[in-house]
Design a protein around this motif. Sequence first.
Motif, PDB file in Angstrom:
ATOM      1  N   VAL A   1     -90.661 -26.667 120.999  1.00 40.48           N
ATOM      2  CA  VAL A   1     -90.956 -25.878 120.369  1.00 40.48           C
ATOM      3  C   VAL A   1     -90.652 -26.528 118.841  1.00 40.48           C
ATOM      4  O   VAL A   1     -91.957 -26.173 118.248  1.00 40.48           O
ATOM      5  N   PHE A   2     -90.003 -27.301 118.468  1.00 38.91           N
ATOM      6  CA  PHE A   2     -89.577 -27.713 117.560  1.00 38.91           C
ATOM      7  C   PHE A   2     -90.995 -28.225 116.714  1.00 38.91           C
ATOM      8  O   PHE A   2     -91.153 -27.914 116.074  1.00 38.91           O
ATOM      9  N   MET A   3     -91.468 -28.881 117.670  1.00 37.67           N
ATOM     10  CA  MET A   3     -92.583 -29.987 117.608  1.00 37.67           C
ATOM     11  C   MET A   3     -94.341 -29.037 117.809  1.00 37.67           C
ATOM     12  O   MET A   3     -94.535 -29.306 116.610  1.00 37.67           O
ATOM     13  N   LYS A   4     -93.730 -28.398 118.379  1.00 32.59           N
ATOM     14  CA  LYS A   4     -95.057 -27.384 118.014  1.00 32.59           C
ATOM     15  C   LYS A   4     -95.345 -26.657 116.751  1.00 32.59           C
ATOM     16  O   LYS A   4     -96.597 -26.594 116.391  1.00 32.59           O
ATOM     17  N   HIS A   5     -94.475 -26.350 116.210  1.00 32.60           N
ATOM     18  CA  HIS A   5     -94.484 -25.521 115.420  1.00 32.60           C
ATOM     19  C   HIS A   5     -94.183 -26.307 113.653  1.00 32.60           C
ATOM     20  O   HIS A   5     -94.706 -25.457 113.112  1.00 32.60           O
TER      21      HIS A   5
ATOM     22  N   LYS B   1    -100.607 -27.233 114.423  1.00 38.29           N
ATOM     23  CA  LYS B   1    -101.220 -26.371 113.519  1.00 38.29           C
ATOM     24  C   LYS B   1    -102.675 -25.527 113.848  1.00 38.29           C
ATOM     25  O   LYS B   1    -103.070 -24.362 113.395  1.00 38.29           O
ATOM     26  N   TRP B   2    -103.596 -25.962 114.963  1.00 39.46           N
ATOM     27  CA  TRP B   2    -104.673 -25.854 115.902  1.00 39.46           C
ATOM     28  C   TRP B   2    -103.905 -24.890 116.720  1.00 39.46           C
ATOM     29  O   TRP B   2    -104.592 -24.212 117.343  1.00 39.46           O
ATOM     30  N   ASN B   3    -102.723 -24.723 116.783  1.00 39.62           N
ATOM     31  CA  ASN B   3    -101.979 -23.579 118.177  1.00 39.62           C
ATOM     32  C   ASN B   3    -102.354 -22.170 117.789  1.00 39.62           C
ATOM     33  O   ASN B   3    -101.622 -22.049 116.839  1.00 39.62           O
ATOM     34  N   THR B   4    -102.767 -21.536 119.056  1.00 42.41           N
ATOM     35  CA  THR B   4    -102.596 -19.956 118.342  1.00 42.41           C
ATOM     36  C   THR B   4    -101.253 -19.205 118.215  1.00 42.41           C
ATOM     37  O   THR B   4    -101.805 -18.576 117.341  1.00 42.41           O
TER      38      THR B   4
ATOM     39  N   LYS C   1     -98.381 -18.394 111.078  1.00 41.71           N
ATOM     40  CA  LYS C   1     -97.887 -18.323 109.965  1.00 41.71           C
ATOM     41  C   LYS C   1     -97.690 -19.781 109.572  1.00 41.71           C
ATOM     42  O   LYS C   1     -97.287 -20.255 108.539  1.00 41.71           O
ATOM     43  N   GLY C   2     -98.689 -20.418 110.028  1.00 37.66           N
ATOM     44  CA  GLY C   2     -98.650 -21.940 109.343  1.00 37.66           C
ATOM     45  C   GLY C   2     -97.349 -22.876 110.109  1.00 37.66           C
ATOM     46  O   GLY C   2     -96.721 -22.624 110.944  1.00 37.66           O
TER      47      GLY C   2
END
Length: 199
Positions: A16-20, A24-27, A32-33
């Motif tokens: 989750v840390f890596m995703k956020h 940036k393309w992830n819905t 929030k960016g």
Amino acid sequence: MFFYIPNFCVAETFSVFMKHSFGKWNTHVKKKGTIDTRIYNQLVAQFQSDIHNGHFLYHYELSRYHVLGINLVAPVDHYYKFKRGKKYVAPMGTFDHLIVSMGIHLAYIHGKDNVVLLTADDRISNILDRCNAGLPASTIRKLKLQNAEQLTGKPFHPDTFPQCVNLKSAKIKDLAAIFGSWPLPVGRIAEPPYRYKRI
């Protein structure tokens, strides 16, 4: 008081840390960016510190008992319509079943009164509330839970399931009852005193 975290939740937290930070393309991230790199590094460092050698969170390793234990919870989950939020109705995933099963196994070892499953997921909270309240004998037969009892060696009974607190909706008095006080004291974690006994 020990705070256990399933080992697969450790991997999920880092993910989750890596995703956020990088997705940036992830819905899930777009609105929030992404988070600042410095914040990402701080989060990772803090979490690594929290889990290192059980400093704050203790890794809870997945075992065969947990895999077998989903037989006590998955039928109930699939039978009742548990909601996640106000409208969304869907059964829990396998990881959620495993989290409940891990709680069942800890309650088996330490006693129901000594184990509390902490969650912010309404479905996990609702299903444990249902199991802790007990099911009618006819529903237990319908869901073949007697087979689960034979397979796991644990009865389908309210005492088998851990207590549960939904951190999203719990009242201050509920949190104080579980933790002894609320809000929790904030400060540096003291190192435990090690005493060696001469043999």
